[in-house]
Design a protein around this motif. Sequence first.
Motif, PDB file in Angstrom:
ATOM      1  N   VAL A  11       0.166  -1.182   0.141  1.00 53.45           N
ATOM      2  CA  VAL A  11      -0.088  -0.130  -0.121  1.00 53.45           C
ATOM      3  C   VAL A  11       0.659   1.157  -0.635  1.00 53.45           C
ATOM      4  N   ILE A  12       1.694   0.821   0.272  1.00 55.17           N
ATOM      5  CA  ILE A  12       2.924   1.983   0.863  1.00 55.17           C
ATOM      6  C   ILE A  12       4.199   2.619  -0.302  1.00 55.17           C
ATOM      7  N   LEU A  13       5.141   1.494   0.171  1.00 61.52           N
ATOM      8  CA  LEU A  13       5.966   1.530  -1.001  1.00 61.52           C
ATOM      9  C   LEU A  13       5.957   1.263  -2.386  1.00 61.52           C
ATOM     10  N   LEU A  14       5.438  -0.035  -2.404  1.00 59.76           N
ATOM     11  CA  LEU A  14       5.881   0.111  -3.953  1.00 59.76           C
ATOM     12  C   LEU A  14       4.788   0.424  -4.547  1.00 59.76           C
ATOM     13  N   PRO A  15       3.492   1.122  -4.660  1.00 58.84           N
ATOM     14  CA  PRO A  15       2.962   2.325  -5.423  1.00 58.84           C
ATOM     15  C   PRO A  15       3.971   3.121  -5.503  1.00 58.84           C
ATOM     16  N   GLY A  16       4.062   3.746  -3.993  1.00 52.63           N
ATOM     17  CA  GLY A  16       5.265   4.801  -4.071  1.00 52.63           C
ATOM     18  C   GLY A  16       6.417   4.949  -5.138  1.00 52.63           C
ATOM     19  N   ALA A  17       7.716   4.237  -5.323  1.00 49.11           N
ATOM     20  CA  ALA A  17       7.636   3.174  -5.912  1.00 49.11           C
ATOM     21  C   ALA A  17       7.172   3.050  -7.398  1.00 49.11           C
ATOM     22  N   MET A  18       5.993   2.527  -8.026  1.00 48.21           N
ATOM     23  CA  MET A  18       6.177   2.708  -9.179  1.00 48.21           C
ATOM     24  C   MET A  18       5.780   4.131  -9.731  1.00 48.21           C
ATOM     25  N   LYS A 106      -8.808  -7.902   3.109  1.00 50.32           N
ATOM     26  CA  LYS A 106      -9.996  -7.250   1.751  1.00 50.32           C
ATOM     27  C   LYS A 106      -9.606  -5.343   2.064  1.00 50.32           C
ATOM     28  N   VAL A 107      -9.284  -4.997   3.526  1.00 47.35           N
ATOM     29  CA  VAL A 107      -9.067  -3.714   3.269  1.00 47.35           C
ATOM     30  C   VAL A 107      -7.641  -3.335   2.515  1.00 47.35           C
ATOM     31  N   THR A 108      -6.337  -4.107   2.793  1.00 46.24           N
ATOM     32  CA  THR A 108      -5.508  -3.922   2.392  1.00 46.24           C
ATOM     33  C   THR A 108      -5.604  -4.703   0.558  1.00 46.24           C
ATOM     34  N   THR A 109      -6.100  -4.962   0.010  1.00 45.56           N
ATOM     35  CA  THR A 109      -6.967  -5.187  -1.203  1.00 45.56           C
ATOM     36  C   THR A 109      -7.020  -3.821  -1.471  1.00 45.56           C
ATOM     37  N   MET A 110      -8.331  -3.577  -0.876  1.00 49.05           N
ATOM     38  CA  MET A 110      -8.977  -1.950  -1.138  1.00 49.05           C
ATOM     39  C   MET A 110      -8.080  -0.927  -1.203  1.00 49.05           C
ATOM     40  N   TYR A 111      -7.405  -0.677  -0.312  1.00 47.82           N
ATOM     41  CA  TYR A 111      -5.627   0.473  -0.510  1.00 47.82           C
ATOM     42  C   TYR A 111      -4.705   0.071  -0.767  1.00 47.82           C
ATOM     43  N   PHE A 112      -4.445  -1.191  -1.628  1.00 42.97           N
ATOM     44  CA  PHE A 112      -3.581  -1.241  -2.917  1.00 42.97           C
ATOM     45  C   PHE A 112      -4.363  -0.612  -4.040  1.00 42.97           C
ATOM     46  N   GLU A 113      -5.411  -1.354  -4.537  1.00 39.73           N
ATOM     47  CA  GLU A 113      -6.611  -0.655  -5.563  1.00 39.73           C
ATOM     48  C   GLU A 113      -6.455   1.067  -5.480  1.00 39.73           C
ATOM     49  N   MET A 160     -12.329  -0.883  -9.345  1.00 40.69           N
ATOM     50  CA  MET A 160     -11.742  -1.924  -8.220  1.00 40.69           C
ATOM     51  C   MET A 160     -12.192  -1.542  -7.082  1.00 40.69           C
ATOM     52  N   ALA A 161     -11.198  -0.354  -6.433  1.00 37.46           N
ATOM     53  CA  ALA A 161     -11.455   0.154  -4.579  1.00 37.46           C
ATOM     54  C   ALA A 161     -13.223   0.351  -4.527  1.00 37.46           C
ATOM     55  N   LYS A 162     -13.490   0.888  -5.338  1.00 40.50           N
ATOM     56  CA  LYS A 162     -15.245   1.253  -4.984  1.00 40.50           C
ATOM     57  C   LYS A 162     -15.968   0.155  -4.221  1.00 40.50           C
ATOM     58  N   SER A 163     -15.316  -0.981  -4.992  1.00 38.51           N
ATOM     59  CA  SER A 163     -16.752  -2.186  -5.115  1.00 38.51           C
ATOM     60  C   SER A 163     -15.721  -3.240  -4.131  1.00 38.51           C
TER      61      SER A 163
END
Length: 181
Positions: A11-18, A106-113, A160-163
């Motif tokens: 949720v933090i490191l990977l998206p920030g790097a991308m 599921k919360v982790t998934t949502m925040y990744f989305e 996907m995040a909204k779902s």
Amino acid sequence: MNITLTRSLLVILLPGAMALSPWIVLLLITHPDYIPIYKEYKYELLGIGAGLSVLFGMIFEGISSYVEVRWDDTIGCTYKVEENWHKYLAASYENEPVAYRYISTKVTTMYFEFAMMWVAASSAFGWAWVVCSFKPLHFEAWAWACVIVGLSMSWYFKYMAKSSHELLCIIRLKVNMINNK
């Protein structure tokens, strides 16, 4: 893997790097005189890059939290979001219900989305600029393709995040109803 570590990475490191990567590539392409500096201070600059990745990831998470609260407001009456959220947080059990682990995942998934929604939008323009810097054949078309694909991915991750958000509201409501909380 520990859920806190997994959540931090996804949720933090990977998206920030991308989100940061096209802009670093662009910097090195447009200013090749920085490459010797990178080679000389590789580890220090990697540390700065990791720090900036965390910073961007945290900013994305903060914006996502704001959006989530707005979504809570729009569907609050249907799923009794605030009431069920407080019941969920206040509940204590001798043995934690299986649903709690599912909700956590599921919360982790949502925040990744959510994070990928911001990444796709921001890096679409960065990669388009990188393509324009190389000036390949039909570079305008490639640049537009980067933007269109990036914005389409952003829309997909928002959907996907909204779902996921709605599913979480339903599950908390059902768990509270089943456990008479």
